[in-house]
Motif scaffolding. Structure first.
Motif, PDB file in Angstrom:
ATOM      1  N   HIS A 113       1.111 103.891 -19.701  1.00 30.61           N
ATOM      2  CA  HIS A 113      -0.186 104.642 -19.611  1.00 30.61           C
ATOM      3  C   HIS A 113      -0.298 105.427 -17.943  1.00 30.61           C
ATOM      4  CE1 HIS A 113      -2.572 102.338 -16.379  1.00 30.61           C
ATOM      5  NE2 HIS A 113      -2.377 101.912 -16.861  1.00 30.61           N
ATOM      6  N   PRO A 114      -0.255 106.997 -17.723  1.00 34.41           N
ATOM      7  CA  PRO A 114      -0.425 107.273 -17.144  1.00 34.41           C
ATOM      8  C   PRO A 114      -0.509 107.609 -15.503  1.00 34.41           C
ATOM      9  CG  PRO A 114      -0.762 109.372 -17.956  1.00 34.41           C
ATOM     10  CD  PRO A 114      -0.954 107.534 -18.892  1.00 34.41           C
ATOM     11  N   GLY A 115      -1.741 106.284 -15.630  1.00 33.31           N
ATOM     12  CA  GLY A 115      -3.115 107.256 -14.171  1.00 33.31           C
ATOM     13  C   GLY A 115      -2.203 105.452 -13.655  1.00 33.31           C
ATOM     14  N   ASN A 116      -3.288 105.988 -13.208  1.00 34.71           N
ATOM     15  CA  ASN A 116      -3.511 104.155 -12.025  1.00 34.71           C
ATOM     16  C   ASN A 116      -4.884 102.826 -12.305  1.00 34.71           C
ATOM     17  OD1 ASN A 116      -1.656 104.848  -9.274  1.00 34.71           O
ATOM     18  ND2 ASN A 116      -3.507 105.699  -9.509  1.00 34.71           N
ATOM     19  N   VAL A 117      -5.776 103.786 -13.334  1.00 32.18           N
ATOM     20  CA  VAL A 117      -6.426 102.881 -13.832  1.00 32.18           C
ATOM     21  C   VAL A 117      -6.562 103.121 -15.672  1.00 32.18           C
ATOM     22  CG1 VAL A 117      -8.427 102.179 -14.395  1.00 32.18           C
ATOM     23  CG2 VAL A 117      -7.971 102.379 -12.253  1.00 32.18           C
ATOM     24  N   PRO A 118      -6.491 102.165 -16.329  1.00 30.28           N
ATOM     25  CA  PRO A 118      -5.732 102.683 -17.449  1.00 30.28           C
ATOM     26  C   PRO A 118      -7.807 102.860 -18.543  1.00 30.28           C
ATOM     27  CG  PRO A 118      -6.052 100.396 -17.277  1.00 30.28           C
ATOM     28  CD  PRO A 118      -6.101 100.732 -15.897  1.00 30.28           C
ATOM     29  N   GLN A 119      -7.802 104.031 -18.990  1.00 31.32           N
ATOM     30  CA  GLN A 119      -8.778 103.748 -19.923  1.00 31.32           C
ATOM     31  C   GLN A 119      -9.037 102.622 -21.365  1.00 31.32           C
ATOM     32  OE1 GLN A 119      -9.363 108.130 -21.515  1.00 31.32           O
ATOM     33  NE2 GLN A 119      -9.360 109.021 -19.456  1.00 31.32           N
ATOM     34  N   LYS A 120     -10.163 102.290 -20.744  1.00 29.66           N
ATOM     35  CA  LYS A 120     -10.189 101.257 -22.244  1.00 29.66           C
ATOM     36  C   LYS A 120     -11.919 101.054 -22.826  1.00 29.66           C
ATOM     37  CE  LYS A 120      -7.450  97.592 -19.903  1.00 29.66           C
ATOM     38  NZ  LYS A 120      -7.235  95.933 -19.429  1.00 29.66           N
ATOM     39  N   GLN A 121     -12.990 102.225 -22.216  1.00 23.69           N
ATOM     40  CA  GLN A 121     -14.147 101.594 -22.781  1.00 23.69           C
ATOM     41  C   GLN A 121     -13.928 101.095 -24.474  1.00 23.69           C
ATOM     42  OE1 GLN A 121     -16.386 105.327 -23.415  1.00 23.69           O
ATOM     43  NE2 GLN A 121     -18.279 104.279 -23.471  1.00 23.69           N
ATOM     44  N   ALA A 122     -13.027 101.250 -25.711  1.00 24.91           N
ATOM     45  CA  ALA A 122     -13.305 101.579 -26.657  1.00 24.91           C
ATOM     46  C   ALA A 122     -12.939 100.016 -26.739  1.00 24.91           C
ATOM     47  CB  ALA A 122     -12.662 102.467 -27.256  1.00 24.91           C
ATOM     48  N   LEU A 123     -11.722  99.607 -25.833  1.00 25.27           N
ATOM     49  CA  LEU A 123     -10.903  98.252 -25.865  1.00 25.27           C
ATOM     50  C   LEU A 123     -12.325  96.981 -25.126  1.00 25.27           C
ATOM     51  CD1 LEU A 123      -8.661  96.895 -26.660  1.00 25.27           C
ATOM     52  CD2 LEU A 123      -7.592  96.830 -24.433  1.00 25.27           C
ATOM     53  N   LEU A 124     -13.043  97.376 -24.514  1.00 29.98           N
ATOM     54  CA  LEU A 124     -14.017  96.886 -23.655  1.00 29.98           C
ATOM     55  C   LEU A 124     -14.936  96.931 -25.036  1.00 29.98           C
ATOM     56  CD1 LEU A 124     -14.083  97.904 -20.339  1.00 29.98           C
ATOM     57  CD2 LEU A 124     -12.890  95.830 -21.048  1.00 29.98           C
ATOM     58  N   ALA A 125     -15.228  97.703 -25.945  1.00 30.61           N
ATOM     59  CA  ALA A 125     -16.560  97.561 -26.730  1.00 30.61           C
ATOM     60  C   ALA A 125     -16.290  96.486 -27.893  1.00 30.61           C
ATOM     61  CB  ALA A 125     -16.491  98.946 -26.875  1.00 30.61           C
ATOM     62  N   LEU A 126     -15.030  96.455 -27.919  1.00 30.69           N
ATOM     63  CA  LEU A 126     -14.963  95.807 -29.022  1.00 30.69           C
ATOM     64  C   LEU A 126     -15.268  94.204 -28.707  1.00 30.69           C
ATOM     65  CD1 LEU A 126     -11.711  96.746 -31.344  1.00 30.69           C
ATOM     66  CD2 LEU A 126     -13.552  96.759 -31.929  1.00 30.69           C
ATOM     67  N   LYS A 127     -15.461  93.640 -27.330  1.00 38.97           N
ATOM     68  CA  LYS A 127     -14.989  92.922 -27.047  1.00 38.97           C
ATOM     69  C   LYS A 127     -14.692  91.876 -27.851  1.00 38.97           C
ATOM     70  CE  LYS A 127     -19.808  89.488 -26.361  1.00 38.97           C
ATOM     71  NZ  LYS A 127     -20.653  89.423 -26.428  1.00 38.97           N
ATOM     72  N   LEU A 128     -13.473  91.628 -28.240  1.00 46.33           N
ATOM     73  CA  LEU A 128     -12.455  90.564 -27.849  1.00 46.33           C
ATOM     74  C   LEU A 128     -12.021  89.290 -27.668  1.00 46.33           C
ATOM     75  CD1 LEU A 128      -9.809  92.678 -28.513  1.00 46.33           C
ATOM     76  CD2 LEU A 128     -10.604  92.897 -30.117  1.00 46.33           C
TER      77      LEU A 128
END
Length: 438
Positions: free
Chosen positions: A240-255
């Motif tokens: 990703h281009p930023g310092n902090v990745p966007q992870k809302q959907a990834l966290l929402a899946l509760k893998l």
């Protein structure tokens, strides 16, 4: 997703609140968490330890009158599916008119005034009773056709419906929610386009996969990790281009934890520096990058800075490391080393979803992909992919190149009323696909 057959709702979970056809993604962070649905505010503390898929009744706790009208606060009470009957069944409506030719839409059909209806809402906590009163006081309801009556009841149900269902987040649910709320936050990727990206990329439970995306709320890495699955050997390097990745959907899946650990999220420029310069790059890092990784929480709603091409924004290599005594390597440094090791082993697929021009990104990442492997590039701009198509065609690095665009129209499926929905989205971006050559 969780491996439990019927998992229970826990603090920290992301949940999907569904009220009829409306869905909303909400983090259940604490017992004091509330969720707003229009003018209704829901207290969520009663959800704790209840199974996903449960239905709850909205019970009015208090009503506040403000500038936007009456704001109602509700507690949630677990109920059974037997309470969910259609309004027509509850009211016992059996008569209807032959046609609507004599109905005049002049606003005088309803005998109840707005103030009467508000009083009725405060007195009754069941939508069926409110609708029953509205039907009784309607001068035209029984002269409407059966279809017209059903539309009337559905419209009133939508307004007064007092039940919500709590669902476990899935990729399909989240992409529909994100696309409806703000399509730009996921780069306009619709569910059909997302399914084609996953299909073209060939992602599965075996192999290593490379993804670069410049802001999709974590939707693309979540979809790819969902396809890789739990208890498999597949790995994903998420750039990703930023310092902090966007992870809302990834966290929402509760893998499961082991599955989460097989997704390595790294800054594009930082990991390329690590890959080409090795240990010397670790000692000369940009302070802003380290500080952001250490001080900013991994909040899923963190806004990404506007992405730029690698040629126009690179971390400086000659800046001093941050002051302070670090007892060991930082998490981002560990992730960079893990990603670099996977990069040396080459990848089985490359997916790029970029707001910027994808050309320079492909130049940097294509050498990391094994021969005869799929390459998928998504962009909202056709012209950028056409330019990239010609560059790849000329270079001879990728074959079987195609630029495609999806067109999707949903249908209403009802007895004697099946037809395309009136409102639809015309375009969901463009895909450039091909296979790498040796």
């Amino acid at each position: 997703m969780s491996t439990d057959e019927h998992p229970n709702i826990q603090l920290g979970d992301y949940i999907v609140i569904q009220r009829q056809k409306y869905t909303k993604l909400q983090k259940f962070g604490s017992l004091d968490t509330t969720s707003t649905l229009g003018k209704e505010t829901l207290e969520l503390k009663s959800l704790l330890d209840q199974p996903y898929g449960s239905t709850f009744k909205m019970c009015v706790k208090e009503t506040k009158t403000g500038k936007r009208g009456a704001q109602r606060q509700h507690t949630l009470e677990l109920c059974s599916d037997t309470e969910l009957r259609s309004t027509r069944e509850v009211l016992g409506i059996s008569s209807s008119g032959a046609d609507n030719r004599d109905i005049c839409d002049n606003g005088e059909a309803q005998a109840l005034k707005s103030s009467d209806i508000e009083q009725l809402r405060e007195a009754c906590n069941e939508s069926s009773k409110i609708i029953e009163k509205l039907v009784e006081n309607s001068k035209t309801f029984h002269t409407r056709t059966e279809y017209s009556q059903e539309k009337y009841l559905l419209k009133k149900e939508k307004k007064y419906f007092e039940f919500v269902q709590i669902r476990q987040p899935t990729i399909r649910l989240m992409v529909d929610i994100f696309y409806r709320q703000d399509a730009e936050k996921i780069m306009g990727i619709r569910v059909d386009t997302l399914s084609q990206i996953i299909s073209y990329s060939g992602v599965c439970g075996f192999g290593s996969y490379l993804l670069y995306e410049s802001g999709t709320n974590g939707l693309l890495p979540a979809a790819m990790m969902n396809s890789i699955g739990a208890g498999t050997e597949g790995t994903l390097v998420h750039m990703h281009p930023g310092n902090v990745p966007q992870k809302q959907a990834l966290l929402a899946l509760k893998l499961p934890l082991e599955q989460q650990q097989r997704c390595v999220s790294v800054n594009l420029y930082s990991v390329l520096r690590e890959f080409y310069q090795g240990e010397s790059a670790t000692a000369n890092v940009a302070p802003s990058e380290v500080e952001a990784e250490e001080t900013l929480p991994e909040t899923p709603n963190e806004e990404q800075p506007e992405a730029v091409e690698p040629s126009t924004k690179k971390p400086k290599l000659d800046e001093a490391p941050p002051s302070g005594n670090n007892k060991g390597p930082l998490r981002w440094q560990i992730e960079n080393k893990r990603a670099s090791a996977l990069m040396h082993g080459k990848f089985d697929s490359l997916v790029v979803a970029a707001k910027e021009h994808p050309s320079s990104i492909l130049q940097a990442l294509l050498p990391l992909v094994r021969p005869s492997r799929p390459v998928v590039v998504f962009s909202t701009c056709k012209e950028l992919l056409q330019e990239t198509y010609m560059e790849l065609k000329t270079s001879g690095k990728v074959t079987a190149l195609h630029v495609t665009s999806n067109w999707l129209r949903t249908y209403q499926i009802l007895p004697n009323r099946t037809h395309p929905e009136v409102n639809m989205s015309g375009n969901s971006g463009y895909l450039l696909t091909g296979f790498t050559l040796k």
